[in-house]
Design a protein around this motif. Structure first.
Motif, PDB file in Angstrom:
ATOM      1  N   MET A  52       0.807  -1.219   0.000  1.00  0.00           N
ATOM      2  CA  MET A  52       0.000   0.000   0.000  1.00  0.00           C
ATOM      3  C   MET A  52       0.844   1.275   0.000  1.00  0.00           C
ATOM      4  O   MET A  52       0.322   2.353   0.258  1.00  0.00           O
ATOM      5  CB  MET A  52      -0.909   0.002   1.239  1.00  0.00           C
ATOM      6  CG  MET A  52      -1.879  -1.160   1.310  1.00  0.00           C
ATOM      7  SD  MET A  52      -3.121  -1.089   0.000  1.00  0.00           S
ATOM      8  CE  MET A  52      -4.117   0.287   0.586  1.00  0.00           C
ATOM      9  N   LEU A  53       2.139   1.158  -0.280  1.00  0.00           N
ATOM     10  CA  LEU A  53       3.007   2.334  -0.195  1.00  0.00           C
ATOM     11  C   LEU A  53       2.578   3.426  -1.163  1.00  0.00           C
ATOM     12  O   LEU A  53       2.483   4.600  -0.798  1.00  0.00           O
ATOM     13  CB  LEU A  53       4.455   1.925  -0.454  1.00  0.00           C
ATOM     14  CG  LEU A  53       5.488   3.056  -0.359  1.00  0.00           C
ATOM     15  CD1 LEU A  53       5.508   3.659   1.033  1.00  0.00           C
ATOM     16  CD2 LEU A  53       6.874   2.556  -0.735  1.00  0.00           C
ATOM     17  N   ALA A  54       2.322   3.065  -2.417  1.00  0.00           N
ATOM     18  CA  ALA A  54       1.930   4.072  -3.404  1.00  0.00           C
ATOM     19  C   ALA A  54       0.639   4.763  -2.993  1.00  0.00           C
ATOM     20  O   ALA A  54       0.506   5.991  -3.110  1.00  0.00           O
ATOM     21  CB  ALA A  54       1.771   3.420  -4.778  1.00  0.00           C
ATOM     22  N   ARG A  55      -0.308   4.000  -2.499  1.00  0.00           N
ATOM     23  CA  ARG A  55      -1.589   4.585  -2.084  1.00  0.00           C
ATOM     24  C   ARG A  55      -1.402   5.544  -0.908  1.00  0.00           C
ATOM     25  O   ARG A  55      -1.986   6.632  -0.880  1.00  0.00           O
ATOM     26  CB  ARG A  55      -2.561   3.467  -1.713  1.00  0.00           C
ATOM     27  CG  ARG A  55      -3.941   3.956  -1.303  1.00  0.00           C
ATOM     28  CD  ARG A  55      -4.824   2.798  -0.876  1.00  0.00           C
ATOM     29  NE  ARG A  55      -6.144   3.258  -0.473  1.00  0.00           N
ATOM     30  CZ  ARG A  55      -7.168   3.398  -1.292  1.00  0.00           C
ATOM     31  NH1 ARG A  55      -7.024   3.104  -2.570  1.00  0.00           N
ATOM     32  NH2 ARG A  55      -8.337   3.816  -0.859  1.00  0.00           N
ATOM     33  N   GLU A  56      -0.585   5.136   0.064  1.00  0.00           N
ATOM     34  CA  GLU A  56      -0.377   5.976   1.246  1.00  0.00           C
ATOM     35  C   GLU A  56       0.305   7.287   0.883  1.00  0.00           C
ATOM     36  O   GLU A  56      -0.063   8.350   1.374  1.00  0.00           O
ATOM     37  CB  GLU A  56       0.447   5.216   2.284  1.00  0.00           C
ATOM     38  CG  GLU A  56      -0.289   4.078   2.962  1.00  0.00           C
ATOM     39  CD  GLU A  56      -1.410   4.560   3.863  1.00  0.00           C
ATOM     40  OE1 GLU A  56      -1.252   5.619   4.507  1.00  0.00           O
ATOM     41  OE2 GLU A  56      -2.456   3.887   3.920  1.00  0.00           O
TER      42      GLU A  56
END
Length: 378
Positions: A52-56
């Motif tokens: 979920m890094l890109a989303r965060e």
């Protein structure tokens, strides 16, 4: 397996900071020095492990918003966010190391303009003199150690916005990567609790056994019901609530389809106050009690400014709960309350880490380049 160290670079006010971590790590400092960026950097490690890094980062405004904006060396190299953690199992004498780097899309590259792109990842195991690389990634290409112990090119390619840690952790063929992902996924982050009339803390919830509190506190009633009716041991919880709320007592009826709770105040011993009637400070303290004294303790609990909206008299009981939780979980606390920091220090003997701002960068007083504080053994 506990979190032993964290390194973060080029993320907001974190130019480059490395620190060793103990059972309870408490950061204290003024507003605006970057304390919350330390908390958030650790949360981004969990996001990377979970895919979920890109989303965060997109939710924070994208890469252009979160990259270090201070003075840079004019060496022509693009700036990347870099995060590294080491998890240590002292009994087995083994450590897991994970590093991830993210940056902006190249001018002619594929992807959205401000979406983070994963530039590099490495996952290693340390059980002897030298670390053994289990996975490494550069751009979309991933190499991983196979069943024969050889590094081989992974047949699938990661999208530039997804982490190899999440991709391989779901594949079922890489047990060490899956174990790391589960460990980090078990961390719990509590960035304050809503206290408005529609707050999840104030509502009944489904009557489902709840060993841990959700991030928004929406299952608080079920957490209390689990302690009261399944564990049947609320000594620590009752003591904390009585100390913080003037002798108040928690009331948790047998759940039906929903779990509920209320508070009995000593001045009104025959009346049960519904959560909707409680003050902001009262309901937030109960949320913290659910986070710190739940049936099952997560490997790490991170609290960002837990003192928000609490009456000063609630800080000593909060410190008691933190010390209690610290016996079974690793605790990470970010606060600007000197009183809370001192109370936790008295109960645990730890040395609070003072966060400061130097030349626009977040730093910690007395922190050496090795990650240890002055006066601490390395």
């Amino acid at each position: 397996m506990r979190l032993r160290s964290l390194y973060a670079a080029n993320y907001r006010s974190l130019r480059a900071i490395r620190m060793d971590l103990g059972g309870i790590t408490l950061f204290v400092g003024e507003n605006g020095v970057g304390k919350s960026n330390l908390y958030r950097a650790l949360q981004l490690v969990q996001a990377a492990a979970g895919g979920m890094l890109a989303r965060e980062i997109a939710a924070e405004g994208g890469m252009a918003s979160v990259l270090w904006t201070g003075p840079r060396r004019d060496d022509g190299k693009p700036v990347r966010i870099r995060l590294e953690v080491e998890l240590l199992d002292e009994e087995q004498a083994v450590a897991y190391r994970y590093r991830v780097e993210a940056g902006l899309r190249p001018p002619l590259g594929a992807g959205f303009a401000f979406e983070p792109q994963i530039k590099a990842e490495t996952f290693s195991i340390v059980s002897g003199a030298r670390p053994v690389v289990m996975m490494k990634r550069a751009g979309p290409a991933i190499e991983a150690r196979d069943e024969r112990g050889r590094m081989a090119l992974y047949p699938g390619q990661a999208m530039l916005s997804e982490t190899a840690m999440a991709l391989l952790g779901d594949a079922g063929r890489f047990p060490e990567i899956g174990a790391f992902r589960r460990l980090v996924g078990g961390w719990r982050f509590y960035h304050g609790f809503r206290s408005d009339p529609a707050s999840p803390l104030r509502r009944p919830c489904l009557a489902v056994t709840a060993p841990l509190l959700d991030a928004d506190g929406g299952n608080l009633a079920a957490v209390f019901a689990t302690l009261v009716h399944i564990r049947e041991d609320t000594v620590e919880l009752d003591r904390a609530i009585a100390a913080a709320l003037g002798g108040a007592r928690l009331h948790v009826p047998d759940p039906d389809e929903q779990a509920r709770f209320g508070l009995v105040l000593p001045e009104f011993p025959r009346r049960i106050f519904d959560p909707r009637e409680l003050s902001d400070g009262q309901i937030r303290f109960l949320g913290l009690a659910g986070a710190l004294l739940s049936y099952r303790q997560p490997p790490l609990i991170a609290l960002n400014e837990p003192e928000a909206s609490l009456h000063p008299d609630m800080l000593e009981p909060l410190a008691d709960m933190i010390a209690t939780a610290g016996r079974s979980s690793q605790i990470w606390i970010v606060t600007h309350s000197e009183r809370l920091a001192a109370a936790v220090a008295r109960r645990t003997g730890l040395r609070p880490r003072r966060v400061i701002r130097e030349d626009g960068a977040t730093s910690i007083e007395g922190l050496r380049l090795t990650g240890a504080l002055d006066g601490e053994e390395e």
